[in-house]
Design an enzyme around this catalytic site. Sequence first.
Site, PDB file in Angstrom:
ATOM      1  N   PHE A  60       0.831  -1.205   0.000  1.00  7.82           N
ATOM      2  CA  PHE A  60       0.000   0.000   0.000  1.00  7.82           C
ATOM      3  C   PHE A  60       0.867   1.257   0.000  1.00  7.82           C
ATOM      4  CE2 PHE A  60      -3.021  -3.279   1.345  1.00  7.82           C
ATOM      5  CZ  PHE A  60      -4.133  -2.949   0.580  1.00  7.82           C
ATOM      6  N   SER A  61       0.779   2.095   1.027  1.00  4.69           N
ATOM      7  CA  SER A  61       1.430   3.413   0.971  1.00  4.69           C
ATOM      8  C   SER A  61       2.947   3.379   1.107  1.00  4.69           C
ATOM      9  CB  SER A  61       0.837   4.348   2.031  1.00  4.69           C
ATOM     10  OG  SER A  61      -0.453   4.778   1.640  1.00  4.69           O
ATOM     11  N   ASN A  62       3.544   2.214   1.372  1.00  3.90           N
ATOM     12  CA  ASN A  62       4.995   2.141   1.237  1.00  3.90           C
ATOM     13  C   ASN A  62       5.413   2.393  -0.207  1.00  3.90           C
ATOM     14  OD1 ASN A  62       5.236   1.564   3.932  1.00  3.90           O
ATOM     15  ND2 ASN A  62       6.327  -0.366   3.652  1.00  3.90           N
ATOM     16  N   TYR A 177      -2.965  14.412   4.224  1.00  2.00           N
ATOM     17  CA  TYR A 177      -2.604  13.203   3.471  1.00  2.00           C
ATOM     18  C   TYR A 177      -3.540  13.083   2.280  1.00  2.00           C
ATOM     19  CZ  TYR A 177      -0.764   8.416   3.141  1.00  2.00           C
ATOM     20  OH  TYR A 177      -0.136   7.267   2.753  1.00  2.00           O
TER      21      TYR A 177
END
Length: 391
Positions: A60-62, A177
């Site tokens: 995901f957001s990695n 974000y």
Amino acid sequence: MSSPFQALHAALQSQVERQFLSGASSALLRGREVVDRFVCGQADAEAGVPLREDHIFRVFSNTKLLTSCAVLLLMEDGRLRLDDPVERYLPQLAQRQVLRAGATRIDQVEPARRPITLHDLMTHTSGLSYGLFDPGTVLYKAYGASGVHNPMLSQAQFIDVLATLPLAFQPGERWEYSLATDVLARVVEVVSGQTLGEFFQARICGPLGMDDTAFWVPEPKRARLSALYGGTDFMNPLLPGLVRMDAAPYPGAYTTPASRQSGGGGLVSTLDDTVRLVQALMPGAGGLLRPDTLAQMARNQVAAGLHVQFPNMPSNPGRVFGLGSSVLAQPGMFDPPQSAGEVSWGGLAGTVWWINPRLNIAGVLMTQRYYGFGNPYTFEWRHHAYRALGH
């Protein structure tokens, strides 16, 4: 003789035994040397498949770390500048409108006072939103109705849809974000002439030997894709028990190619691949980026008074933002006491990385629990990691 890492291993094993996690993979680094690796639990609890170091996780957001690095590589190449307005590359995003304070309708807007820059996008101060974390708001409803999260959109179509939505605030004036990193992904494509996946392979994954990092898992690797789980009660992360969620965020995700290679959350990866990337971003020469670029990444890039803040989450004014990742200027109540200077981020399913350039140490944690990033177990792991590394 006991190992300094024994308490960390026991804590992760306990999380598995108490059914907060199905499995966990962890690695700790001093400089670019891996000094501890630990894997426990199961990749697939129902099938009884033990978790191994080569299992593949939805990160995901990695993904945002690779996209941010891609932008910085193009900056080092002289092909873009961070103070460039985004409309230089994506004309659809020119002449933005901003939702007025207190607006009750999506058409209650005013003109943006200045263009969005690439720096704004790198620091999540562009005025964009995610449309995911603020249910009930005007923008949340508008983002949902627009279909901007539809994975069947191409990268160009995604930008076209996003261009129809107003900004949440004037560029540079708040931190929120957002889909900013997905916009940067399209900038990378326009500037490089490659798809995002092609650029990643040519400039990051290929050179670093990150062989299992990609936007989907082909059939020969499918048996190594770990199952995905969620807690039994999203509102109570302290309640043990896991529910299988392989269809999240949509059926077929990560097992079939999507039309859009999401630079904000689309990759899968392994512990080893993530460690290779973190090693390449440790201080010193010979890494993925120049030392002066790494220093910029690890320095606060947002205006005074701005910091990382999610709706309905505890505030930590000491967690500010660098180029693509958070920077811990001042440890908060949940942070290890010696963690000042830490650069970090995580993914929705509990994959976490951090680098502390000041101490020249780093950590990687890979789990498979949806909404795991920010879960108490990630804080516990960081505390144990710092202590095990002598801090």
